[in-house]
Design a protein around this motif. Structure first.
Motif, short mmCIF file in Angstrom:
data_model
loop_
_atom_site.label_atom_id
_atom_site.label_comp_id
_atom_site.label_asym_id
_atom_site.label_seq_id
_atom_site.Cartn_x
_atom_site.Cartn_y
_atom_site.Cartn_z
N LEU A 183 0.82 -1.22 0.00
CA LEU A 183 0.00 0.00 0.00
C LEU A 183 0.85 1.27 0.00
CD1 LEU A 183 -3.06 -0.87 2.27
CD2 LEU A 183 -3.01 -0.54 -0.20
N ALA A 186 1.97 1.65 -3.51
CA ALA A 186 0.87 2.10 -4.37
C ALA A 186 0.60 3.58 -4.18
CB ALA A 186 -0.38 1.28 -4.08
N LEU A 297 -5.86 6.64 -4.90
CA LEU A 297 -5.76 5.20 -4.72
C LEU A 297 -7.11 4.60 -4.35
CD1 LEU A 297 -4.12 2.63 -4.63
CD2 LEU A 297 -3.44 3.18 -2.29
N LYS A 298 -7.86 5.25 -3.50
CA LYS A 298 -9.19 4.76 -3.14
C LYS A 298 -10.10 4.73 -4.37
CE LYS A 298 -9.07 6.34 1.67
NZ LYS A 298 -9.65 7.29 2.66
N GLN A 300 -9.11 4.34 -7.45
CA GLN A 300 -8.66 3.24 -8.29
C GLN A 300 -9.16 1.90 -7.77
OE1 GLN A 300 -6.83 3.58 -11.25
NE2 GLN A 300 -7.55 1.47 -11.40
N LEU A 301 -9.17 1.72 -6.46
CA LEU A 301 -9.69 0.48 -5.89
C LEU A 301 -11.17 0.31 -6.19
CD1 LEU A 301 -7.88 0.53 -2.42
CD2 LEU A 301 -7.38 -0.96 -4.36
N ASN A 304 -11.65 -0.73 -9.78
CA ASN A 304 -11.36 -2.15 -9.97
C ASN A 304 -12.57 -3.03 -9.68
OD1 ASN A 304 -8.73 -1.50 -10.63
ND2 ASN A 304 -7.91 -1.98 -8.61
N SER A 311 -14.54 -7.00 -11.05
CA SER A 311 -14.67 -7.40 -9.66
C SER A 311 -14.21 -8.85 -9.46
CB SER A 311 -16.12 -7.24 -9.20
OG SER A 311 -16.27 -7.57 -7.84
N ASP A 314 -10.42 -9.02 -9.62
CA ASP A 314 -9.83 -8.45 -8.41
C ASP A 314 -9.94 -9.42 -7.24
OD1 ASP A 314 -8.69 -6.23 -6.87
OD2 ASP A 314 -10.66 -6.11 -5.93
N GLN A 318 -6.82 -11.44 -5.18
CA GLN A 318 -6.68 -11.33 -3.73
C GLN A 318 -6.69 -12.70 -3.06
OE1 GLN A 318 -9.06 -8.46 -1.66
NE2 GLN A 318 -9.04 -7.00 -3.34
N ILE A 328 -13.19 -3.86 1.28
CA ILE A 328 -12.79 -2.52 0.84
C ILE A 328 -12.68 -1.57 2.03
CG2 ILE A 328 -15.14 -1.71 0.42
CD1 ILE A 328 -12.07 -0.99 -1.78
N LEU A 331 -9.28 -2.03 3.54
CA LEU A 331 -8.25 -1.38 2.72
C LEU A 331 -8.24 0.12 2.94
CD1 LEU A 331 -8.49 -3.28 -0.69
CD2 LEU A 331 -6.54 -3.24 0.86
#
Length: 382
Positions: A183, A186, A297-298, A300-301, A304, A311, A314, A318, A328, A331
């Motif tokens: 993280l 990233a 970044l949030k 981008q998550l 995804n 989904s 992703d 993981q 989420i 994260l």
């Protein structure tokens, strides 16, 4: 009806099947049949070889794919397998594949413990679990050979003075995808963001000065830099992580000046980007930069997770890398807890004074040699 898509990466092969919610059980059964019982006749193998050869030739025409293939080839041991091998293989390697090779590959790799079966969208969990148990429950555990990944570093240059552009990818080794340092890394990539010359207005109002400089020089806006105008096309950050290692860095595309002292303008841009990474590593990462990076970044998550296919991909990654789906909310909380000191400590471990890897293609003759450019990982110039 449905839609079947197959995608092969450096470490993961992904099969995606889109169907209506009434056909979930049939879809699981079909995926199991494709994975476990695919026909391997001589005619089928020949057809598959022709398709892969065609994809390999198409990939060789895409400059960015060639640059990143060479980046991985130079970063890791260039053997017949592993992260250093090109995704689409080589001509000799493809031609050498026969029925027994494919059967052995299927037995060792498509096995229990190596497959993640994921469903998203309008799915009944109980029904899906029963279908998965019926179709995949008797899979034997596989014992695929572990390929030792050894980072080497260095540079790979493909000169072509007829190219009108210069392509540069530089990177450094990172941890694997399951590491807690992922993280902060990233977030570091989000500090710089991505730039394309078509996004002039976005570049002019960007938070980070790298994008402002690149956008200004491209559109002849007055700047305090000595870079020539119309230099940069693309400046994108990347973070490619695998099970036990990864690569992080930037991909640059520009139009070098043809003559005089400005012919090395792409070297200046290359050095400038690495010096900015040195700045946030050694000198100062502003709190405002970090907060904006967290927002990016949030976002981008969340992107995804947009769409069933994204989904599912992703979640699958993981599960394979982390052994579970990371919520989420968890994260986001972990991202919020990261400080500027955390990011700098991680970069000092992976980037500062480490051996980088470079991949060049096109009009590259004015670029610095490897020994000279290595010091850009521990000197802040601007």
């Amino acid at each position: 009806g449905g839609h079947l898509h197959v995608e092969t990466g450096r470490e993961i092969t992904q099969l995606t099947l889109k169907v209506s919610k009434e056909n979930v059980t049939k879809a699981v059964s079909l995926l199991a049949d494709v994975v476990r019982n695919a026909r391997l006749s001589d005619e089928d193998i020949k057809t598959a070889k022709d398709i892969v050869q065609s994809q390999r030739h198409e990939g060789e025409e895409r400059t960015d794919e060639v640059v990143f293939d060479n980046l991985h080839r130079c970063a890791f041991d260039s053997t017949g397998a592993g992260l250093g091998a090109p995704i689409n293989g080589s001509e000799d390697g493809i031609n050498a594949i026969d029925r027994k090779t494919l059967e052995d590959f299927r037995t060792t790799n498509f096995a229990a413990g190596r497959i993640a079966l994921v469903a998203t969208g309008a799915v009944n969990a109980t029904e899906f679990e029963k279908a998965a148990s019926a179709s995949f429950g008797d899979l034997a555990k596989g014992s695929a050979p572990v390929i030792d990944t050894r980072y080497v570093g260095g540079d790979y240059r493909l000169w072509n003075l007829r190219y009108k552009t210069t392509h540069i990818a530089w990177g450094f080794e990172t941890c694997g995808a399951a590491c807690e340092d992922s993280l902060p890394l990233a977030l570091a990539t989000q500090v710089f963001g991505n730039f394309h010359r078509s996004q002039h207005e976005m570049g002019q109002h960007a938070m980070h000065r790298v994008l402002k400089v690149f956008s200004s020089q491209d559109h002849s806006t007055p700047t305090t830099t000595h870079f020539p105008e119309k230099g940069i096309e693309v400046a994108n950050t990347f973070l490619n992580q695998y099970s036990d290692t990864g690569l992080c860095g930037m991909y640059l595309v520009g139009r070098p000046a043809a003559t005089a002292g400005d012919a090395a303008n792409m070297q200046e841009i290359w050095q400038y980007t690495m010096s900015e990474w040195c700045r946030i590593t050694q000198k100062l990462l502003h709190q405002q930069e970090l907060e904006q990076a967290k927002v990016n970044l949030k976002s981008q998550l969340l992107f995804n997770m947009d769409g069933g296919s994204n989904s599912a991909a992703d979640i699958g990654k993981q599960v394979l890398y982390n052994g579970r789906r990371v919520p989420i909310a968890e994260l986001f909380n972990r991202i919020d807890d990261i400080t500027t000191t955390n990011v700098q400590e991680v970069l000092q471990h992976y980037f500062f004074a480490r051996r980088p890897v470079y991949s060049f293609m096109g009009y590259t003759y004015p670029l610095a040699n490897y020994e000279w450019s290595t010091m850009w990982t521990y000197k802040y110039w601007y």
